[in-house]
Write a protein that holds these residues in place. Structure first.
Motif, PDB file in Angstrom:
ATOM      1  N   LEU A  47     -62.180  45.827 -81.680  1.00  0.00           N
ATOM      2  CA  LEU A  47     -62.057  45.653 -80.917  1.00  0.00           C
ATOM      3  C   LEU A  47     -60.131  45.997 -81.877  1.00  0.00           C
ATOM      4  CD1 LEU A  47     -62.427  42.054 -80.292  1.00  0.00           C
ATOM      5  CD2 LEU A  47     -62.728  43.634 -78.349  1.00  0.00           C
TER       6      LEU A  47
ATOM      7  N   ALA B 295     -64.911  37.479 -76.790  1.00  0.00           N
ATOM      8  CA  ALA B 295     -65.132  37.672 -78.579  1.00  0.00           C
ATOM      9  C   ALA B 295     -65.256  36.758 -78.544  1.00  0.00           C
ATOM     10  CB  ALA B 295     -64.597  39.083 -79.092  1.00  0.00           C
TER      11      ALA B 295
ATOM     12  N   GLU C 197     -68.054  33.676 -79.770  1.00  0.00           N
ATOM     13  CA  GLU C 197     -68.570  33.619 -80.494  1.00  0.00           C
ATOM     14  C   GLU C 197     -68.260  31.782 -80.931  1.00  0.00           C
ATOM     15  OE1 GLU C 197     -65.380  34.308 -83.871  1.00  0.00           O
ATOM     16  OE2 GLU C 197     -65.643  32.059 -85.110  1.00  0.00           O
TER      17      GLU C 197
ATOM     18  N   PRO D 170     -70.081  35.457 -86.867  1.00  0.00           N
ATOM     19  CA  PRO D 170     -70.004  36.351 -86.684  1.00  0.00           C
ATOM     20  C   PRO D 170     -70.414  37.549 -88.063  1.00  0.00           C
ATOM     21  CG  PRO D 170     -68.549  35.283 -85.801  1.00  0.00           C
ATOM     22  CD  PRO D 170     -69.638  34.809 -86.563  1.00  0.00           C
TER      23      PRO D 170
ATOM     24  N   PHE E 119     -67.921  42.312 -85.722  1.00  0.00           N
ATOM     25  CA  PHE E 119     -67.978  41.378 -84.512  1.00  0.00           C
ATOM     26  C   PHE E 119     -66.187  41.943 -84.011  1.00  0.00           C
ATOM     27  CE2 PHE E 119     -67.255  37.764 -81.602  1.00  0.00           C
ATOM     28  CZ  PHE E 119     -68.317  37.864 -81.087  1.00  0.00           C
ATOM     29  N   TYR E 120     -65.096  42.072 -85.333  1.00  0.00           N
ATOM     30  CA  TYR E 120     -63.470  42.102 -84.211  1.00  0.00           C
ATOM     31  C   TYR E 120     -63.286  43.434 -84.665  1.00  0.00           C
ATOM     32  CZ  TYR E 120     -63.592  36.943 -83.430  1.00  0.00           C
ATOM     33  OH  TYR E 120     -64.180  35.752 -82.795  1.00  0.00           O
TER      34      TYR E 120
ATOM     35  N   VAL F  90     -71.127  46.245 -80.239  1.00  0.00           N
ATOM     36  CA  VAL F  90     -70.383  45.861 -80.285  1.00  0.00           C
ATOM     37  C   VAL F  90     -69.628  45.208 -79.373  1.00  0.00           C
ATOM     38  CG1 VAL F  90     -68.265  43.562 -81.026  1.00  0.00           C
ATOM     39  CG2 VAL F  90     -69.927  44.266 -82.320  1.00  0.00           C
TER      40      VAL F  90
ATOM     41  N   LYS G 291     -60.720  39.285 -88.180  1.00  0.00           N
ATOM     42  CA  LYS G 291     -59.681  38.660 -86.695  1.00  0.00           C
ATOM     43  C   LYS G 291     -58.937  38.427 -87.063  1.00  0.00           C
ATOM     44  CE  LYS G 291     -61.592  34.316 -84.516  1.00  0.00           C
ATOM     45  NZ  LYS G 291     -62.646  33.124 -84.090  1.00  0.00           N
TER      46      LYS G 291
ATOM     47  N   LEU H  48     -69.534  44.262 -75.305  1.00  0.00           N
ATOM     48  CA  LEU H  48     -68.842  42.941 -74.897  1.00  0.00           C
ATOM     49  C   LEU H  48     -67.962  44.311 -73.183  1.00  0.00           C
ATOM     50  CD1 LEU H  48     -65.545  42.511 -77.756  1.00  0.00           C
ATOM     51  CD2 LEU H  48     -67.378  40.925 -76.360  1.00  0.00           C
TER      52      LEU H  48
END
Ligand code: ACO
Length: 428
Positions: free
Chosen positions: A367, A339, A343, A359, A363-364, A274, A320, A278
């Motif tokens: 980060l 991101a 989404e 997601p 996905f998060y 991911v 998230k 990004l």
């Protein structure tokens, strides 16, 4: 008739009654369906096990359509909100929320097994400076098998429990050693006065300070992240743990195999993918073009989609929210904007709506890890620390399940029938 399936074999008109139990038929019941006495009998064909239950389990429940995840019946949202990772580990292993004195004993046992043999440092040194930390982690876990030969006694409940405690205790130490090696930094020994996650942060980030004090937000963030990653029923790596463990090899070897499965980019390696994605997209303005590429199958939207969830992964929702808390301490991760835009657009696009792609946990999470200054290659190792307890709980359940045997799938052989060998001179 009760709960059963009436099957008619149209090859010969014979009818069979196949019981349905717990919402499934037993694949072995199909073997009675034959066209002649020497016929092997019918099998089911299910590449990638999309519709085959390989075990009965009481650990983790997922409803992929509703986006529900529960450990031992408790909703993941409540657990992530309220408990420490070690409390969650005990819940997964033992099936009930532990009483306070039982928890204290468990936490004490784990804390006092965090040290590893000095020789571990030596073989860590043997890796190249640019070795992938997941490769080091997997190798180090496998190597633990040689330090604890008693672990081969998988039929002994006491021995199994000792290895479970050892593994939960030592995986953060091995992970931190792998990290320090890649950074060219001296290894930091465990600090038994710190919490499980505080100690991990200390082993990773401690520099010259005499006493490392973990940031409470980051310490808590790791509890939440490890809880969210702790188990996910029969995914690729957990099935590997069970499959390898079914040969009755020791749990270090099985867990190394499970971690190997996790390493893949379609599984636990996706959190790193991911970030690469990004970074490649680079700017929010480039998102529509990237989505176009995904729709035309030139790219994959990493961190999206799941074999089981056809709805928002509940873990992604929690992560998230957690990201915003972590960014208050670490500063904002500039990739978050990309991101969020990905989404937003993806959830409106027919391609994703029709395929029910949302997601997932990866996905998060990357980060957050990046904001905490972890290198991208290290992300799957962080996943593996949290997942260790799930692998072990599932392994224990498999070893003690009377219905389980060595895992050995069948195949549909579509190759040549028998033929005679020819020497080189006779081959075309
Ligand atoms: N980006 C673009 N298209 C996708 C994605 C994605 N991330 N995921 C699935 N699709 C598409 C497939 O191309 C397929 O399209 P088609 O019907 O036109 O052929 C359709 O959606 C169905 O996908 P499958 O491949 O059948 O889904 P499967 O259940 O086999 O795969 C998986 C699930 C591996 C997670 C997949 O969604 C994927 O590769 N995602 C990206 C990697 C990722 O984030 N992995 C982490 C998963 S969570 C975890 O393991 C911890």
């Amino acid at each position: 008739m009760g709960d059963s399936l009436t099957v008619t074999d149209n090859r010969n008109g014979k009818t069979y009654e196949i019981p349905i139990r717990d919402g499934a038929i037993n694949a072995f019941d199909l073997r009675q369906i034959k066209t002649s006495p020497d016929d092997f009998g019918l099998m089911s064909y299910d590449p990638a096990y999309k519709n085959t239950a390989s075990c009965k389990s009481r650990i983790t429940y997922i409803d992929g359509d509703q986006g529900i995840l529960r450990y031992r019946g408790y909703p993941i949202e409540q657990l992530a909100e309220s408990m420490t990772y070690l409390e969650c580990a005990q819940l997964l292993l033992e099936g009930e929320l532990p009483a306070k004195d039982s928890y204290d004993k468990f936490a004490h046992e784990v804390t006092y097994h965090t040290f590893v043999h000095e020789n571990v440092k030596r073989f860590m040194h043997g890796f190249r400076y640019d070795a992938h930390p997941m490769s080091m982690f997997i190798s180090a876990v496998a190597a633990l098998s040689s330090f604890y030969p008693e672990a081969a006694e998988v039929g002994d409940a006491e021995v199994r429990r000792r290895q479970i405690i050892r593994l939960i205790a030592k995986v953060p130490t091995l992970a931190a050693f792998a990290y320090r090696h890649t950074q060219g930094l001296p290894y930091v020994y465990p600090s038994n006065e710190l919490s499980y996650t505080g100690n991990f942060l200390a082993m990773v980030f401690k520099m010259s300070e005499s006493r490392y004090v973990p940031n409470p937000t980051l310490e808590r963030a790791f509890d939440v992240l490890f809880i969210l990653h702790a188990d996910h029923e029969q995914n690729c790596s957990t099935s590997t743990m069970r499959q390898v463990g079914s040969s009755r090899v020791d749990p270090y070897t099985s867990l190394a195999a499970a971690a190997g499965a996790l390493y893949g980019p379609l599984h636990g390696g996706a959190n790193a993918e991911v970030l690469y994605m990004l970074e490649k997209i680079g700017r929010k303005e480039n998102v529509p073009d990237f989505i176009r590429k995904v729709k035309s199958k030139e790219a994959m939207l990493m961190g999206f989609g799941h074999r089981v969830y056809r709805n928002y992964d509940p873990r992604a929702r929690i992560i998230k929210k957690l990201a915003h808390e972590v960014f208050q301490v670490t500063g904002m991760n500039p990739l978050l904007d990309i991101a969020l835009e990905l989404e937003r657009i993806a959830l409106e696009e027919d391609y994703f709506v029709q395929r029910k792609l949302y997601p997932n946990v990866d996905f998060y999470s990357g980060l957050i890890y990046q904001a905490m200054r972890f290198p991208t290659e290290f992300f799957p190792v962080l996943f593996a620390i949290g997942r260790t307890v799930g692998w072990l709980a599932q392994w224990e359940e498999m070893v003690t399940d009377d219905e389980q045997k060595i895992a050995r799938p069948r195949q549909l052989y579509l190759g040549h029938d028998v033929r005679d060998f020819k020497p080189f001179a006779q081959r075309g």
